[in-house]
Design a protein around this motif. Structure first.
Motif, PDB file in Angstrom:
ATOM      1  N   GLU A   1       8.151 -10.581 -10.982  1.00  0.00           N
ATOM      2  CA  GLU A   1       6.719 -10.506 -11.263  1.00  0.00           C
ATOM      3  C   GLU A   1       6.423  -9.317 -12.188  1.00  0.00           C
ATOM      4  OE1 GLU A   1       2.597 -11.377 -10.988  1.00  0.00           O
ATOM      5  OE2 GLU A   1       4.379 -12.553 -10.504  1.00  0.00           O
TER       6      GLU A   1
ATOM      7  N   PHE B   1       4.555  -1.116  -7.216  1.00  0.00           N
ATOM      8  CA  PHE B   1       3.586  -1.927  -7.936  1.00  0.00           C
ATOM      9  C   PHE B   1       2.937  -1.068  -9.024  1.00  0.00           C
ATOM     10  CE2 PHE B   1       3.943  -3.712  -3.688  1.00  0.00           C
ATOM     11  CZ  PHE B   1       4.169  -5.050  -3.957  1.00  0.00           C
TER      12      PHE B   1
ATOM     13  N   THR C   1      -2.075  -2.109  -3.148  1.00  0.00           N
ATOM     14  CA  THR C   1      -1.413  -3.385  -2.857  1.00  0.00           C
ATOM     15  C   THR C   1      -0.924  -3.426  -1.418  1.00  0.00           C
ATOM     16  OG1 THR C   1      -0.727  -3.543  -5.177  1.00  0.00           O
ATOM     17  CG2 THR C   1       0.398  -4.971  -3.594  1.00  0.00           C
TER      18      THR C   1
ATOM     19  N   GLU D   1       5.018 -14.734  -1.737  1.00  0.00           N
ATOM     20  CA  GLU D   1       3.812 -15.292  -2.353  1.00  0.00           C
ATOM     21  C   GLU D   1       2.587 -14.457  -2.001  1.00  0.00           C
ATOM     22  OE1 GLU D   1       3.746 -19.266  -0.928  1.00  0.00           O
ATOM     23  OE2 GLU D   1       5.519 -19.877  -2.080  1.00  0.00           O
TER      24      GLU D   1
ATOM     25  N   ILE E   1       2.738 -11.023  -3.869  1.00  0.00           N
ATOM     26  CA  ILE E   1       2.445 -11.173  -5.299  1.00  0.00           C
ATOM     27  C   ILE E   1       0.964 -11.464  -5.514  1.00  0.00           C
ATOM     28  CG2 ILE E   1       2.849 -12.670  -7.299  1.00  0.00           C
ATOM     29  CD1 ILE E   1       5.800 -12.886  -6.277  1.00  0.00           C
ATOM     30  N   ALA E   2       0.385 -12.286  -4.668  1.00  0.00           N
ATOM     31  CA  ALA E   2      -1.050 -12.580  -4.799  1.00  0.00           C
ATOM     32  C   ALA E   2      -1.881 -11.321  -4.600  1.00  0.00           C
ATOM     33  CB  ALA E   2      -1.453 -13.649  -3.781  1.00  0.00           C
ATOM     34  N   CYS E   3      -1.501 -10.498  -3.651  1.00  0.00           N
ATOM     35  CA  CYS E   3      -2.228  -9.244  -3.423  1.00  0.00           C
ATOM     36  C   CYS E   3      -2.088  -8.316  -4.620  1.00  0.00           C
ATOM     37  CB  CYS E   3      -1.725  -8.570  -2.147  1.00  0.00           C
ATOM     38  SG  CYS E   3      -2.218  -9.403  -0.614  1.00  0.00           S
ATOM     39  N   TRP E   4      -0.886  -8.229  -5.158  1.00  0.00           N
ATOM     40  CA  TRP E   4      -0.681  -7.382  -6.341  1.00  0.00           C
ATOM     41  C   TRP E   4      -1.505  -7.887  -7.516  1.00  0.00           C
ATOM     42  CZ3 TRP E   4      -0.260  -3.724  -9.486  1.00  0.00           C
ATOM     43  CH2 TRP E   4       0.233  -3.882 -10.788  1.00  0.00           C
ATOM     44  N   ARG E   5      -1.520  -9.175  -7.733  1.00  0.00           N
ATOM     45  CA  ARG E   5      -2.295  -9.710  -8.851  1.00  0.00           C
ATOM     46  C   ARG E   5      -3.785  -9.401  -8.680  1.00  0.00           C
ATOM     47  NH1 ARG E   5       0.659 -15.680  -9.356  1.00  0.00           N
ATOM     48  NH2 ARG E   5       2.564 -14.930 -10.419  1.00  0.00           N
ATOM     49  N   SER E   6      -4.255  -9.480  -7.458  1.00  0.00           N
ATOM     50  CA  SER E   6      -5.669  -9.168  -7.206  1.00  0.00           C
ATOM     51  C   SER E   6      -5.966  -7.708  -7.494  1.00  0.00           C
ATOM     52  CB  SER E   6      -5.995  -9.498  -5.747  1.00  0.00           C
ATOM     53  OG  SER E   6      -7.319  -9.140  -5.445  1.00  0.00           O
TER      54      SER E   6
ATOM     55  N   ALA F   1      -4.224  -5.727  -9.517  1.00  0.00           N
ATOM     56  CA  ALA F   1      -4.077  -5.508 -10.957  1.00  0.00           C
ATOM     57  C   ALA F   1      -5.303  -6.027 -11.713  1.00  0.00           C
ATOM     58  CB  ALA F   1      -2.821  -6.198 -11.456  1.00  0.00           C
ATOM     59  N   SER F   2      -5.824  -7.181 -11.284  1.00  0.00           N
ATOM     60  CA  SER F   2      -7.001  -7.753 -11.946  1.00  0.00           C
ATOM     61  C   SER F   2      -8.219  -6.851 -11.759  1.00  0.00           C
ATOM     62  CB  SER F   2      -7.270  -9.146 -11.376  1.00  0.00           C
ATOM     63  OG  SER F   2      -8.453  -9.676 -11.914  1.00  0.00           O
TER      64      SER F   2
END
Length: 478
Positions: free
Chosen positions: A386, A404, A420, A462, A465-470, A472-473
């Motif tokens: 990721e 992260f 994260t 999963e 990664i979803a938490c990290w993407r949130s 980062a966004s």
């Protein structure tokens, strides 16, 4: 009309069956639980209240206990708890531990509790065989690795001073020859605590630099060894954050040539010796003088179970024996539990150890260690693929360090990592915690639950990664 004793027996049976039902219900739910737990302050409020003037009925007490406790219980017995290196209290061990409580044996000595002492004797022999340590070593059943380190180091202190002509039992420590302790910079905090309990201040420690994975560097070790005086060397099998092993095949011969006692903190890593594919990590460990490890890690015993293993049984007993006129003497080949641990009154830890060794067998322990190490590699590969995520350690065992925001500066990466971790804990699919490694915050993942499988790893990856993407966004938008 029933006799009072019959009423009492019936009430006891009903109470114990009620507790067993509640425990089974909890374990059923914990297998798939996905929720954060309440914090300490809320838990105190749940338990708080005035001391009752009159006692409550037993089943009502259990009701109140379950109501107060369960919201604040982490799912440590479930398959997706990765917060610390703690096993999941396997049902076979729990059942044996229930019986241990019901039997109410005080494992003070072999006469007061012959069955408990016998279980320890046999379980100790099986442990030494499984871990491929000297068959004539002595084993003390203690609360965990902290006390196992304490026992091993107490034996070490007494023996190195005895060799220097000083009897600790008779003369104490005042005026004794100074003992130096050589230890790696990345040793576990509980080892430093055990040394402190035994009177070793910071000035008596020689701390050795470690490599990028936290293992002692042989070149630095050779330079650090004092040239004279009583000496104890402390090494590590399984660094808490990275899983790294000190190079025992290099270090131990150097220490022995200097006349040192070598003690190995192997709280979880010593179990690698039970797994053929991982045993090489601990090559040379068997040459040491004492070892500490936990049952409530890879053996999956309930808590309050560790093992202090000492090559020199006499040194072990000199450091630990509790004797009094009212205590029975040891005769023939008898083994007295109180000669190997600091406590006289204590839990019968041998029962759950014996039960789980019998349940898993040699092959079962090897399979579990191998599976967890493979799952750690699987999770590392998923996370490292990721963008913005980095695995900081070489995944040689069951430990991961994950950063992260790895492409950001240190402060931003720390903030992203901590955010994260908080998001993962709040989301509830799995639990992982944080640790500072070489000045940077990272998520520390320990895969050691008995039931953890590939599906749990994939589901957890999963969610992470979803938490990290949130996170980062949100940072990009802020």
């Amino acid at each position: 009309m029933p006799e009072p004793s019959q009423d009492r027996d019936s009430a006891t049976r009903a109470l114990l069956m009620d507790a067993a039902r509640r425990a089974a219900d909890y374990r059923d739910a914990d297998a798939g639980r996905e929720r954060p737990v309440i914090g300490y302050a809320e838990a105190v409020a749940a338990f708080d209240g005035e001391l009752p003037a009159r006692g409550e009925e037993p089943h009502a007490v259990l009701d109140a206990l379950v109501r107060a406790a369960e919201p604040g219980l982490h799912s440590t017995t479930g398959p997706r708890f990765f917060g610390w290196v703690i096993g999941s209290s396997h049902p076979v061990g729990v059942a044996a531990d229930w019986l241990t409580s019901a039997w109410g044996q005080n494992t003070a000595n072999h006469v007061a509790a012959p069955a408990a002492a016998a279980a320890e004797t046999v379980a100790a022999r099986w442990l030494l065989e499984l871990l491929r340590l000297p068959a004539d070593a002595s084993v003390g059943f203690v609360t965990g690795a902290t006390m196992a380190n304490f026992v091993g180091l107490a034996a070490a202190r007494g023996e190195v001073l005895r060799r220097a002509g000083w009897d600790v039992a008779e003369r104490g420590l005042f005026g004794a020859p100074p003992v130096r302790v050589v230890i790696g910079d990345e040793a576990h905090s509980t080892v430093f605590s055990a040394l402190n309990y035994l009177g070793f201040g910071r000035e008596s420690l020689v701390r050795v630099p470690t490599d990028a994975q936290g293992a002692i560097r042989p070149d630095a070790f050779a330079q650090a060894l004092p040239r004279q005086g009583p000496l104890i060397v402390v090494t590590q099998a399984g660094q808490l954050n990275t899983g790294a092993f000190d190079p025992h095949d290099s270090l131990v011969p150097l220490a022995k040539a200097r006349g040192a006692w070598v003690h190995v903190d192997g709280a979880f890593g010593l179990w690698a010796r039970a797994c053929p594919s991982r045993a090489a990590l601990a090559r040379g460990v068997e040459l040491a003088d004492s070892w500490a490890t936990d049952g409530h890690k890879w053996l999956q015993t309930p808590f309050d179970c560790g093992y202090a293993i000492v090559r020199d049984g006499e040194a072990h007993r000199r450091a630990m024996t509790i004797a009094a006129s009212y205590l029975p003497p040891v005769q023939g080949g008898e083994r007295d539990p109180s000669h190997h641990v600091p406590e006289l009154s204590r839990r019968a830890r041998g029962f759950s150890t014996w039960a789980l060794l019998r349940h898993f067998g040699r092959d079962g322990v090897a399979e579990m260690v191998e599976r967890h190490c493979a799952l750690a590699r699987r999770l590392a590969d998923r996370l490292a693929a990721e963008p913005g995520v980095a695995v900081l350690n070489d995944v040689v065992l069951n430990q991961l360090l994950v950063r992260f925001g790895a492409d950001r500066d240190m402060a931003a990466g720390d903030a992203a990592t901590l955010a994260t971790i908080a998001a993962i804990q709040a989301e509830g699919t799995c639990f992982a915690g944080g640790a500072k490694w070489r000045g940077r915050w990272a998520m520390r993942v320990s895969i050691i639950g008995a039931a953890t499988c590939a599906a749990d790893i994939d589901r957890s990856a999963e969610a992470m990664i979803a938490c990290w993407r949130s996170v980062a966004s949100a940072a990009a938008q802020g």
